[in-house]
Design an enzyme around this catalytic site. Structure first.
Site, PDB file in Angstrom:
ATOM      1  N   GLY A  58      73.074  30.250  11.506  1.00 38.16           N
ATOM      2  CA  GLY A  58      74.003  29.252  12.393  1.00 38.16           C
ATOM      3  C   GLY A  58      75.268  29.749  12.740  1.00 38.16           C
ATOM      4  O   GLY A  58      75.956  30.529  11.970  1.00 38.16           O
ATOM      5  N   GLY A  60      78.936  27.943  13.368  1.00 37.39           N
ATOM      6  CA  GLY A  60      79.589  26.518  13.772  1.00 37.39           C
ATOM      7  C   GLY A  60      81.064  26.371  13.926  1.00 37.39           C
ATOM      8  O   GLY A  60      81.878  27.689  14.248  1.00 37.39           O
ATOM      9  N   ASP A 173      79.602  13.949   6.798  1.00 37.57           N
ATOM     10  CA  ASP A 173      79.039  14.599   8.001  1.00 37.57           C
ATOM     11  C   ASP A 173      77.434  14.696   7.823  1.00 37.57           C
ATOM     12  O   ASP A 173      76.913  15.784   8.119  1.00 37.57           O
ATOM     13  CB  ASP A 173      79.601  16.283   8.460  1.00 37.57           C
ATOM     14  CG  ASP A 173      79.306  16.687   9.350  1.00 37.57           C
ATOM     15  OD1 ASP A 173      78.937  15.956  10.703  1.00 37.57           O
ATOM     16  OD2 ASP A 173      79.200  18.016   9.519  1.00 37.57           O
TER      17      ASP A 173
END
Length: 334
Positions: A58, A60, A173
């Site tokens: 991933g 970010g 989050d």
């Protein structure tokens, strides 16, 4: 040569690697809450040589995450490489993510195994998990979770949240992408926006992905509580039944509209921020196409609907805590 930093809040097997040359530049001052052990390490311990990077998992805002294997132990790990440079070790240890994960040690919270800083680049080494909850939902497509599966995931998340909140942090989050799963074991991850409960407001206004953002955050309240996590729990619980977001707003205003369309108009006498909603959206003269949560989630039990309704309350004070949610009848259904 490196120093190995063992945190007092982690198991004896968890260590943080700190370059020795860096500590010598800073008077070799120990970090509060930990003990340094000096040992000789050859060049194979350089992070890029000690680990073989297999694939990117991933990317970010703050960092990129890679799947990697430790070439000494053959353990598969997740390495998060931060995008910004870190010139002082104190900068690293003052990161909210580091502070939170040094203090939190729970089976349903991701384990931070090491921290390494090389050439002003910072690496976090985490235990590796197979999937995140969003990926699992995408892979299953039209095969919905059983309520038993949902109950198990939610119980694990709430246990982790309970530990987090009791130890003075809220996540800010929570979303399916930040809930990691291996063999049906769920762990809360990505503490980059974590905040100490005791910290003084004003808090950051823009936190969490919009669809899981509590109304008080959408309305830019300068102070909020761990109840923002509980709103996200309710939204995630609903999504596990529907396989689609409960409040899929396309903007902050549209997000508030979507919430009003399901929950109805807020009562400003119990939720002061409702005045802001009225001012922004002129909802006092707006008729919303009311859609009940039960109609949106026809496969959910009455107990699940009740828990979602309580968690997604306009008034933060009316949302159950993690422990109260765990004691809800939803978790007693056999």
């Amino acid at each position: 040569m490196f120093l190995t930093f063992t945190t007092t809040n982690h198991s004896k097997h968890e260590k943080l690697l700190v370059p020795l040359y860096f500590m010598l530049q800073h008077n070799n001052t120990p970090i509060k809450g930990g003990v340094y052990h000096q040992r000789s390490i050859d060049h194979s311990f350089i992070i890029m040589e000690r680990y073989k990077f297999l694939e990117e998992l991933g990317d970010g805002t703050c960092g990129s995450v890679y799947k990697a294997v430790n070439l000494e132990t053959y353990e598969v790990v997740a390495v998060k490489k931060m995008k910004r440079k870190f010139y002082y070790w104190e900068e690293c240890m003052n990161l909210r993510e580091v502070k939170a994960l040094r203090k939190l040690n729970h089976p349903h919270i991701i384990k931070l195994k090491e921290i390494a800083r090389e050439h002003n680049e910072l690496f976090f080494i985490f235990e590796c998990m197979d999937h995140n909850l969003y990926q699992i939902m995408k892979e299953r497509e039209q095969r919905p979770f059983s309520e038993g599966e949902i109950r198990s995931f939610m119980s694990q998340m709430l246990q982790g949240l309970s530990h987090m909140h009791k130890n003075g942090y809220f996540h800010r989050d929570l979303k399916p992408e930040n809930l990691l799963v291996t063999n049906n074991i769920l762990k809360i991850a990505d503490f980059g926006l974590a905040r100490e409960v005791a910290s003084m407001p004003p808090y950051t206004e823009y936190v969490s992905t919009r669809w899981y953002r509590a109304p008080e955050v959408l309305l830019q309240s300068s102070s909020y509580t761990p109840a923002v996590d509980m709103w996200a729990v309710g939204a995630i619980l609903a999504e596990l039944f529907a396989f689609s977001p409960l409040f899929p707003g396309e903007s902050e205003i549209d997000q508030l509209y979507k919430i009003c369309s399901v929950l109805g108009k807020p009562d400003w006498t119990t939720f002061p921020e409702a005045k802001s909603i009225s001012r922004i959206m002129s909802i006092s003269h707006t008729e919303f196409p009311q859609t009940r949560i039960a109609d949106l989630l026809p496969n959910a039990s009455p107990e699940a609907i009740d828990l979602i309704t309580r968690l997604c309350s306009w008034d933060p004070l009316k949302r159950p805590t993690a422990d109260e949610a765990l004691n809800h009848p939803f978790f007693n259904v056999i």
